[in-house]
Design a protein around this motif. Structure first.
Motif, PDB file in Angstrom:
ATOM      1  N   GLU A  81       0.661  -1.374   0.324  1.00 52.99           N
ATOM      2  CA  GLU A  81       0.317   0.220  -0.198  1.00 52.99           C
ATOM      3  C   GLU A  81       0.816   1.131   0.261  1.00 52.99           C
ATOM      4  N   MET A  85       3.320   1.379  -7.744  1.00 49.07           N
ATOM      5  CA  MET A  85       4.048   1.055  -8.527  1.00 49.07           C
ATOM      6  C   MET A  85       3.190   1.231  -9.562  1.00 49.07           C
ATOM      7  N   PHE A  87       4.152  -0.072 -14.241  1.00 48.19           N
ATOM      8  CA  PHE A  87       3.864  -0.901 -14.495  1.00 48.19           C
ATOM      9  C   PHE A  87       4.378  -0.799 -15.997  1.00 48.19           C
ATOM     10  N   ASN A  91      -1.755  -1.587 -17.365  1.00 46.08           N
ATOM     11  CA  ASN A  91      -1.930  -2.084 -16.453  1.00 46.08           C
ATOM     12  C   ASN A  91      -3.401  -1.568 -16.043  1.00 46.08           C
ATOM     13  N   LEU A  92      -4.247  -0.480 -16.405  1.00 45.71           N
ATOM     14  CA  LEU A  92      -5.304  -0.411 -15.782  1.00 45.71           C
ATOM     15  C   LEU A  92      -6.045  -0.919 -16.075  1.00 45.71           C
ATOM     16  N   PHE A  93      -6.985  -1.353 -14.966  1.00 43.43           N
ATOM     17  CA  PHE A  93      -8.239  -2.726 -15.041  1.00 43.43           C
ATOM     18  C   PHE A  93      -9.213  -2.063 -15.618  1.00 43.43           C
ATOM     19  N   MET A  96     -13.204  -1.466 -15.259  1.00 46.23           N
ATOM     20  CA  MET A  96     -13.407  -0.241 -14.907  1.00 46.23           C
ATOM     21  C   MET A  96     -13.318   1.060 -15.153  1.00 46.23           C
ATOM     22  N   LEU A 104     -10.731   1.809  -6.555  1.00 41.24           N
ATOM     23  CA  LEU A 104     -11.151   1.163  -5.939  1.00 41.24           C
ATOM     24  C   LEU A 104     -10.550   0.568  -4.858  1.00 41.24           C
ATOM     25  N   ALA A 105      -8.754   0.534  -4.880  1.00 35.68           N
ATOM     26  CA  ALA A 105      -8.308   0.170  -3.893  1.00 35.68           C
ATOM     27  C   ALA A 105      -8.580   1.453  -2.250  1.00 35.68           C
ATOM     28  N   VAL A 109      -8.828  -0.644   0.431  1.00 27.58           N
ATOM     29  CA  VAL A 109      -7.733  -1.129   0.897  1.00 27.58           C
ATOM     30  C   VAL A 109      -7.665   0.484   2.458  1.00 27.58           C
ATOM     31  N   ARG A 153      -3.444   6.663 -10.099  1.00 29.25           N
ATOM     32  CA  ARG A 153      -3.634   5.000  -9.573  1.00 29.25           C
ATOM     33  C   ARG A 153      -3.250   4.954  -8.471  1.00 29.25           C
ATOM     34  N   ALA A 154      -0.980   5.292  -8.336  1.00 23.53           N
ATOM     35  CA  ALA A 154      -0.426   4.988  -7.471  1.00 23.53           C
ATOM     36  C   ALA A 154      -0.250   5.654  -6.417  1.00 23.53           C
ATOM     37  N   MET A 157      -3.042   6.355  -3.276  1.00 17.53           N
ATOM     38  CA  MET A 157      -2.699   5.540  -1.769  1.00 17.53           C
ATOM     39  C   MET A 157      -2.156   6.659  -1.332  1.00 17.53           C
TER      40      MET A 157
ATOM     41  N   GLN B 390      -3.195  -7.836 -14.014  1.00 17.73           N
ATOM     42  CA  GLN B 390      -4.089  -6.845 -13.603  1.00 17.73           C
ATOM     43  C   GLN B 390      -4.179  -7.181 -12.010  1.00 17.73           C
ATOM     44  N   LEU B 397      -1.252  -2.260  -4.831  1.00 19.55           N
ATOM     45  CA  LEU B 397      -1.556  -0.834  -4.202  1.00 19.55           C
ATOM     46  C   LEU B 397      -2.585  -1.434  -3.197  1.00 19.55           C
ATOM     47  N   GLY B 398      -2.231  -2.763  -2.878  1.00 17.41           N
ATOM     48  CA  GLY B 398      -1.785  -3.111  -1.339  1.00 17.41           C
ATOM     49  C   GLY B 398      -2.946  -3.742  -0.940  1.00 17.41           C
TER      50      GLY B 398
END
Lengths: 246, 489
Positions: A81, A85, A87, A91-93, A96, A104-105, A109, A153-154, A157, B390, B397-398
């Motif tokens: 968390e 990271m 990539f 690697n976007l979801f 969504m 989301l996270a 989280v 997105r990273a 968090m 994915q 992100l944990g």
């Protein structure tokens, strides 16, 4: 400067193939480390070991004083968390939209509520210049846009350190600039960063320290000036001459 | 590698042991004979029958409700009354009847069954309660060609699978080509469409069909019949001496009072009402019930199949041997055996441990467990095709493994496998028809019932076919619509 990451004698083998043969290094808080070197030299594996996406074969990785290699899986989630990271392949979801990718996270989280998460997400999208794309799906964005969203997105968090795994390698040349610009701004804001890249210009301008990796270990470390202007190691010299000849 | 192999053998062994555990009780059935007492204690006498054999047993509408009637049913009612218990009728295929006795699903079998030596080795028989000759049903226009069984040299002759007639024909019509089918209605259909030239049947049965279908005629088969190998008797599980004695007492009365004649007349009346109106519309309630059951079985199986299938898929993908190998073996085993055998295994095999397992429940369980194995493979394929990046992005992100699976992997996997899942549901509608062999009243079963009731072969098949198509076509439209919605969402 406080030690954020300390790596001691890190080794990683895939079966009989030894990819990392013993890495040592320290990343201080606020530092930007750029890792360069030939393909197959273990750069990405090294980076992926730092947040335990790959499990090291032996060695120690201390993050903010905790040895990650000794932590159980559950605890690792709490650590990851704090380590953002980015990539090579974004690697976007894909199921969504941009906003949900960012919220989301934090919601799942960190337990942030919807409004709080959305507000922060919007600020971050402003920062990477993509606020108007908040409802778009990843597949409708260009590579450069996707990577900027991935960075946002990273950042959502609130990580202590950001790891970049060849963030521009999959991009069309005209999109490399926009992503490097975001990374540069991030570096100037004081973010601790470890960047694996082939962008020598970025390494020269932004890095506090450049690590040259080859054959599974770090052959040479130094300031950009030391590495690029006065390389000591033969392998470094050889690599740079080939790069510059292009 | 070595450890992997050992655990593989271990799981195989555990599976085998499990099978033995299921079969084991069958070896211990030989207990003291309390058959009569048991029937009296539970207050019901369960009769197994295959109601496609008028006038012995067939289905008709009584006061708007489908009911099994016929001579055998009347005999059974008389016996139940004499014993002072309630009669319960269980319907199933003729082939399944003796198994049902052995597994104590039914107390007795009345299904125009002849007490042959072979059958006597596995079950007990009452005395013969009705003795009709054997006849051969032929097309009316061919009646002049045939005299008796010997006229059929080189001809195609139909018999019911597992019947006395099959044995007789095998031994005494060696020059004829035998064609065995499970249902008399199918045999009649074969005869009318010139696939076969004659059907060996009980005289009473032949009489019933000939009386109700102007295209048919019958001749006397003139078989050489041994003393016992004739007539019909009631079958019981082995070691049922007390129950057999009690039933023989009732049969004595039936014979003395010549009740069978009255029973056959009763059956004739029911057959007449059945054939008054042979229009398929008259039987819409049969088909409606069949469609209802088919949809119900499919719907329940789909839900259970997806839930279990997901679990098996995750088990198979697990790195823990204790989850991985059982899942692998389950999936391989279920996909490597026919659904028909699985249905019979659940109903009869598991029935050894759980005696009163309802046929519907057994059918749904078998179909759902079967579907789960296929769904598991679809889901595994779907999960495998979600790019590993994915998962890495989510973990970086944990997010926990579980959260990642729920919010990232499964939603993407379902989108990928939706078309295959849809195909599985559609084929379930069709494949669930196999449960009719254990007497679940699905569409196929009702099709048989209508065939038996109306003496019409093709029309019910056509109706059932159209109904199946309407169901699958509607479902495929709905699934396509959902797929489009998902792609846009």
């Amino acid at each position: 400067m406080a030690e954020m990451l300390k790596v001691e004698n890190l080794k990683k083998a895939f079966g009989k193939n030894e990819v990392l043969t013993g890495i040592d290094g320290v990343v201080n808080s606020g530092q930007v480390i750029v890792v360069i070197g030939p393909s197959g030299g273990g750069k990405s594996t090294f980076l992926r070991c730092l947040n335990l996406l790959e499990t090291p074969t032996s060695g120690k990785i201390a993050f903010e004083g905790q040895d990650l290699t000794q932590l159980p899986e559950k605890k690792l989630d709490d650590i990851r968390e704090k380590m953002g990271m980015v990539f090579q392949s974004f690697n976007l979801f894909s199921n969504m939209n941009v906003m949900d990718n960012l919220t989301l996270a934090p919601k799942r989280v960190k337990g942030e509520d919807e409004a709080q998460a959305q507000k922060k997400a919007l600020e971050l999208l402003e920062r990477v210049g993509l606020a108007e794309k908040k409802d778009a799906f990843p597949e409708s964005l260009s590579g450069g846009q996707q990577q900027r969203v991935a960075i946002a997105r990273a950042l959502a968090m609130d990580p202590d350190v950001m790891l970049f795994d060849e963030p521009t390698s999959a991009l069309d040349p005209e999109m490399v600039g926009e992503v490097l610009k975001v990374m540069q701004d991030l570096a100037h804001s004081g973010m601790t960063m470890v960047v694996v890249t082939h962008e020598m210009g970025f390494a020269r301008q932004v890095a506090d320290e450049v690590w040259f990796m080859d054959g599974g270990d770090i052959a040479e470390k130094g300031t950009p000036e030391q590495i690029f202007e006065h390389p000591q190691n033969e392998r470094t010299k050889d690599f740079l001459s080939r790069i510059l000849a292009q | 590698m070595k450890l992997k192999k050992i655990s593989l053998w271990l799981t195989a062994l555990v599976c085998l042991l499990g099978l033995f555990a299921v079969f084991a009780p069958s070896g211990q059935v030989q207990a003291a004979d309390n058959s009569l007492q048991r029937v009296k204690d539970k207050g019901t006498l369960v009769m197994g029958t295959s109601p496609d054999y008028p006038p012995y047993e067939f289905i008709t509408k009584v006061n708007g409700k489908n009911q099994v009637v016929g001579m055998d049913v009347d005999v059974a009612h008389k016996i139940a009354k004499d014993l002072g218990v309630k009669l319960v009728i269980k319907q199933m295929d003729f082939d399944s009847l003796l198994v049902a006795l052995e597994t104590h699903k039914v107390d007795m079998v009345l299904s125009a069954m002849t007490p042959t030596e072979e059958r006597k080795q596995s079950v007990d028989f009452s005395q013969v309660y009705y003795d009709a000759g054997q006849a051969i049903i032929v097309r009316k226009q061919d009646l002049h060609l045939y005299k008796d069984k010997n006229s059929f040299a080189g001809k195609q002759v139909g018999v019911q699978t597992g019947s006395l007639q099959q044995d007789l024909a095998k031994k005494q019509m060696k020059k004829s080509h035998l064609k065995a089918l499970t249902k008399v209605t199918d045999l009649i259909l074969s005869l009318e469409t010139n696939k076969i030239d004659g059907i060996v049947a009980e005289d009473a049965v032949a009489q019933a069909y000939v009386a109700n279908d102007t295209r048919l005629a019958k001749i006397d088969a003139k078989f050489d019949l041994g003393g016992d190998e004739n007539g019909t008797a009631i079958a019981f599980a082995k070691n049922s001496g007390t129950l057999v004695n009690a039933v023989n007492h009732s049969i004595d009365q039936i014979k003395q009072q010549k009740l069978t004649k009255q029973y056959i007349n009763n059956a004739g009346k029911y057959m007449a009402t059945n054939t008054e109106n042979k229009s398929m519309f008259n039987y819409w309630s049969y088909f409606a019930k069949g469609v209802g059951y088919t949809l119900l079985i499919t719907a329940i199986s789909v839900v259970i199949g997806i839930i279990l299938g997901t679990m098996f898929a995750l088990g198979r993908m697990s790195r823990k041997a204790i989850l991985h190998y059982p899942a692998v073996w389950y999936i391989e085993f279920v996909r490597g055996t026919p659904l028909m055998i699985q249905v019979m295994f659940v109903y009869f095999g598991v029935g050894l441990l759980w005696n009163n397992i309802p046929a519907f429940f057994a059918g749904v369980v078998a179909v759902a467990l079967n579907s789960a194995a296929y769904v598991a493979e679809y889901i595994r394929g779907g999960i495998d095709s979600v790019p590993v990046g994915q998962v890495e992005a989510a973990r970086s992100l944990g997010m926990s493994q579980r959260d990642t699976m729920q919010t990232i992997v499964l939603p993407q996997a379902i989108k990928i496998i939706w078309p295959s899942l849809g195909n599985e549901f559609i084929s379930l509608i069709k494949e669930s028809s196999i449960v009719s062999i254990i007497g679940v009243t699905d569409l196929i079963y009702q099709l048989r019932a209508v065939q038996a009731a109306t003496y019409r072969g093709v029309a019910p098949i056509a109706v059932a076919m159209v109904l199946y198509f309407i169901m699958t076509f509607t479902l495929s439209r709905i699934l396509n619509h959902a797929e489009r919605k998902m792609q846009h969402g």
